[in-house]
Scaffold this motif. Structure first.
Motif, PDB file in Angstrom:
ATOM      1  N   THR A   1       0.467   8.325   5.078  1.00 17.15           N
ATOM      2  CA  THR A   1      -0.068   6.959   5.034  1.00 17.15           C
ATOM      3  C   THR A   1       0.964   5.954   5.534  1.00 17.15           C
ATOM      4  OG1 THR A   1      -1.546   7.472   3.206  1.00 17.15           O
ATOM      5  CG2 THR A   1      -0.983   5.159   3.535  1.00 17.15           C
TER       6      THR A   1
ATOM      7  N   LYS B   1       0.825  -1.200   0.000  1.00 18.65           N
ATOM      8  CA  LYS B   1       0.000   0.000   0.000  1.00 18.65           C
ATOM      9  C   LYS B   1       0.867   1.261   0.000  1.00 18.65           C
ATOM     10  CE  LYS B   1      -3.491   2.816   0.841  1.00 18.65           C
ATOM     11  NZ  LYS B   1      -4.294   3.347  -0.307  1.00 18.65           N
ATOM     12  N   ALA B   2       1.904   1.274   0.810  1.00 24.11           N
ATOM     13  CA  ALA B   2       2.770   2.457   0.890  1.00 24.11           C
ATOM     14  C   ALA B   2       3.496   2.707  -0.433  1.00 24.11           C
ATOM     15  CB  ALA B   2       3.778   2.286   2.025  1.00 24.11           C
TER      16      ALA B   2
ATOM     17  N   CYS C   1      -0.022   9.205  -5.079  1.00 25.21           N
ATOM     18  CA  CYS C   1      -0.479  10.275  -4.198  1.00 25.21           C
ATOM     19  C   CYS C   1       0.594  11.357  -4.051  1.00 25.21           C
ATOM     20  CB  CYS C   1      -0.823   9.719  -2.813  1.00 25.21           C
ATOM     21  SG  CYS C   1      -2.114   8.469  -2.823  1.00 25.21           S
TER      22      CYS C   1
ATOM     23  N   ASP D   1       0.986   4.168  -2.932  1.00 21.49           N
ATOM     24  CA  ASP D   1       0.706   5.570  -2.635  1.00 21.49           C
ATOM     25  C   ASP D   1       1.872   6.470  -3.030  1.00 21.49           C
ATOM     26  OD1 ASP D   1      -1.720   4.803  -1.686  1.00 21.49           O
ATOM     27  OD2 ASP D   1      -1.500   5.675   0.301  1.00 21.49           O
TER      28      ASP D   1
ATOM     29  N   GLU E   1       0.953  13.192   1.460  1.00 22.16           N
ATOM     30  CA  GLU E   1      -0.087  12.198   1.727  1.00 22.16           C
ATOM     31  C   GLU E   1       0.496  10.793   1.804  1.00 22.16           C
ATOM     32  OE1 GLU E   1      -4.102  10.442  -0.443  1.00 22.16           O
ATOM     33  OE2 GLU E   1      -3.383  12.459  -0.950  1.00 22.16           O
ATOM     34  N   ALA E   2       1.435  10.491   0.887  1.00 22.19           N
ATOM     35  CA  ALA E   2       2.056   9.169   0.876  1.00 22.19           C
ATOM     36  C   ALA E   2       2.846   8.924   2.160  1.00 22.19           C
ATOM     37  CB  ALA E   2       2.964   9.027  -0.341  1.00 22.19           C
TER      38      ALA E   2
ATOM     39  N   ARG F   1       1.115   6.113   9.278  1.00 23.31           N
ATOM     40  CA  ARG F   1      -0.078   5.506   9.881  1.00 23.31           C
ATOM     41  C   ARG F   1       0.007   3.986   9.832  1.00 23.31           C
ATOM     42  NH1 ARG F   1      -4.344   3.623   7.418  1.00 23.31           N
ATOM     43  NH2 ARG F   1      -3.914   4.768   5.475  1.00 23.31           N
ATOM     44  N   LEU F   2       0.438   3.458   8.698  1.00 24.03           N
ATOM     45  CA  LEU F   2       0.578   2.009   8.573  1.00 24.03           C
ATOM     46  C   LEU F   2       1.652   1.471   9.519  1.00 24.03           C
ATOM     47  CD1 LEU F   2       0.352   1.781   4.681  1.00 24.03           C
ATOM     48  CD2 LEU F   2      -1.327   0.879   6.298  1.00 24.03           C
TER      49      LEU F   2
END
Length: 258
Positions: A216, A200-201, A208, A204, A212-213, A219-220
Motif C-alpha cells: 500500500t 493511510k500508510a 495490516c 495500515d 500488505e502495508a 502504491r501511494l
C-alpha cells in the motif's frame, strides 16, 4: 481548517442527538476540499467530553437497544474521526472520560491542558469501553497500560497521559485551543495528498500484515510522485526556497449540540 465543538455544557456529554449531528458534520467536513485539518474540542473549560449521557441508559436498556441504537452508531461515528482523510487534533481542556476519551483517541494528535484528567471508568458501571477505546487506546499505550486503565477505571493526569504516550502534548490551562490551532495551521499548509497518504500508510502499518502495508505504501508513493505538490516539493528543495503548497488556513467553527 475546521474546529468542531462538542456543545453540550457543562460536561459536553454524548447524547444520541449529539452523535447524529457529529456524524453529519464529519461527513461534510471530510468532503470539503477547503478543510485542511480538523480540531475537535469541547465547549467551555470544564470538560472536553465526560462521556455518555447516563440519563439515556434506562430507556435503552429497557428496549434492549444499547448496541442497536447507541453503541453501533457511536462506533461508526467515532470511526469517521479515526479514518478522517485529513489530519485531526483533539484539544482537551479539563475532563475526557469514557466515550469522550474514546472519541479523542481516534484523532491523530491529542493536546491536553495541564489540569486535564483522562479516564475510562465504564468498568465501574458494570461495562467496559465499547466505542473503540479497547482498540484505539490500546494501540496508543499498549496492552499492560490499557488493562490498568480500563479494568481499574481510574483517571490519570496529564503528565501520566504524556508518559504513557496517550497524548502528544501538554500545555498550560487555557492554551489548548491556541496550541491546537498552531499545529493545525502547520498541517493544513502541507501537501494535502501526501498528508492523506502518510496517514493511510501509518494506519495500515498497525492494522495490516507487513507485506500488505508495504504494498500500500508503494502504491501511494507512486501516485504521489505524479502530483503537483510532489513536483513543487522537489523544485523547492533543489532551488533552496520554501515550497508553495496549496494551504487551507481559514478557520471555521462548527458546533454540534446534544
Amino acid at each position: 481548517m475546521a474546529v468542531l465543538v462538542l456543545n453540550n455544557p457543562p460536561m459536553n456529554v454524548v447524547t444520541l442527538e449529539l452523535t447524529r449531528e457529529m456524524s453529519k458534520a464529519l461527513a461534510e467536513l471530510a468532503a470539503d476540499p477547503e478543510v485542511g485539518a480538523l480540531i475537535l474540542t469541547g465547549e467551555g473549560d470544564r470538560a472536553f467530553c465526560a462521556g455518555s449521557d447516563i440519563k439515556e441508559f434506562p430507556g435503552l436498556v429497557a428496549d434492549r437497544a444499547i448496541v442497536s441504537r447507541k453503541l453501533g452508531f457511536e462506533n461508526e461515528t467515532y470511526g469517521q474521526v479515526a479514518h478522517f482523510p485529513k489530519p485531526t487534533i483533539a484539544a482537551i481542556e479539563g475532563l475526557a472520560l469514557g466515550g469522550g476519551l474514546e472519541l479523542a483517541a481516534g484523532c491523530d494528535f491529542l493536546v491536553v491542558s495541564a489540569n486535564a484528567r483522562l479516564g475510562l471508568p465504564e468498568i465501574k458501571l458494570g461495562g467496559f469501553p465499547s466505542s473503540g477505546g479497547t482498540v484505539r487506546v490500546t494501540q496508543r499505550i499498549g496492552l499492560a497500560r490499557a488493562k490498568e486503565m480500563m479494568m481499574f477505571g481510574d483517571m490519570i493526569d496529564a503528565e501520566t497521559a504524556l508518559a504513557w504516550r496517550l497524548v502528544n502534548k501538554v500545555v498550560p490551562s487555557g492554551q489548548v485551543r491556541a496550541a491546537a490551532l498552531e499545529m493545525a495551521a502547520r498541517l493544513a499548509a502541507g501537501p494535502a495528498q501526501a498528508m492523506y497518504a502518510c496517514k493511510k500508510a501509518i494506519e495500515d502499518a498497525v492494522n495490516c500484515p507487513e507485506a500488505e502495508a508495504i504494498a500500500t505504501a508503494l502504491r501511494l508513493s507512486e501516485g504521489l510522485s505524479r502530483t503537483a505538490d510532489f513536483s513543487e516539493g522537489v523544485r523547492a528543495f533543489t532551488e533552496k526556497t520554501p515550497a508553495r503548497f496549496s494551504d487551507r488556513l481559514d478557520v471555521r467553527v462548527f458546533d454540534v449540540a446534544g
